[in-house]
Design a protein around this motif. Sequence first.
Motif, short mmCIF file in Angstrom:
data_model
loop_
_atom_site.label_atom_id
_atom_site.label_comp_id
_atom_site.label_asym_id
_atom_site.label_seq_id
_atom_site.Cartn_x
_atom_site.Cartn_y
_atom_site.Cartn_z
N THR A 153 -8.88 8.12 -9.47
CA THR A 153 -7.65 7.77 -8.77
C THR A 153 -7.39 6.28 -8.89
OG1 THR A 153 -7.90 9.57 -7.16
CG2 THR A 153 -6.53 7.70 -6.51
N GLU A 160 -2.02 2.10 -7.54
CA GLU A 160 -0.85 2.98 -7.48
C GLU A 160 -0.71 3.64 -6.11
OE1 GLU A 160 1.67 3.51 -9.55
OE2 GLU A 160 0.87 1.91 -10.79
N ALA A 171 -2.17 11.55 -3.41
CA ALA A 171 -3.44 11.09 -3.95
C ALA A 171 -4.47 12.21 -3.97
CB ALA A 171 -3.96 9.91 -3.13
N PHE A 195 -2.33 10.38 -8.72
CA PHE A 195 -2.58 9.00 -9.17
C PHE A 195 -3.87 8.86 -9.99
CE2 PHE A 195 -0.31 8.69 -5.05
CZ PHE A 195 0.89 8.18 -5.54
#
Length: 206
Positions: free
Chosen positions: A159, A163, A199, A204
């Motif tokens: 991840t 972002e 997420a 991401f």
Amino acid sequence: MTSESAENVEPGTVRPGGRTARVRESVLLAAGDALAEHGFDRLDLADVARRAEVGKTTVYRRWSTTTGLIADLLDDMAEQSSPRTRTGSLAEDLRANARLVLSTLTDPRQGALFRSVIAAATCDARTAQALHRFYAVRIKEWAGCVTEAVERGELPAGTDPDEVIRAVSAPLYYRLLASGDPLDEAAADRAAEAAVVAAKAGTFVR
């Protein structure tokens, strides 16, 4: 510092000490007040010097231009920003981040200041670079909560922490600068929750 290296240093990029530091603090405070009150177009070094109660030559010699002054102001704001929250929960950490952004953007002085700086950045490269540095520092500060969430197994490996943090603040800036929709705790909490859900879904992952 040699005379040659001193000539290559941009105004406002050297971190002073003693009396010079106090002058810098006064001038940056005055510059922030002026930006919040009048915006970038009416920012004037002579007016900033008057507000800060320092000599005009001091301000012109150190910062040279209004864009140099804004660049130093943003660097100082990044350095002075509050450290990130550590709750042990990704959802709570991101909610804290969203509410910090909210409190900044809805503050009468800070909100107006950011609108002025962002407007200036659209037409001035140096201001844009300073603004990019400011947000890079803040994203780096908060990215740790995402990294820790990955280590705890809350998020997929790979991840992208930066972002995720961008996804939290972006909806709030959109409301400030584009849509005019209410900026409140409900909006901040929704932005954080949406970033958490995305997420966890792997949106991401690099």
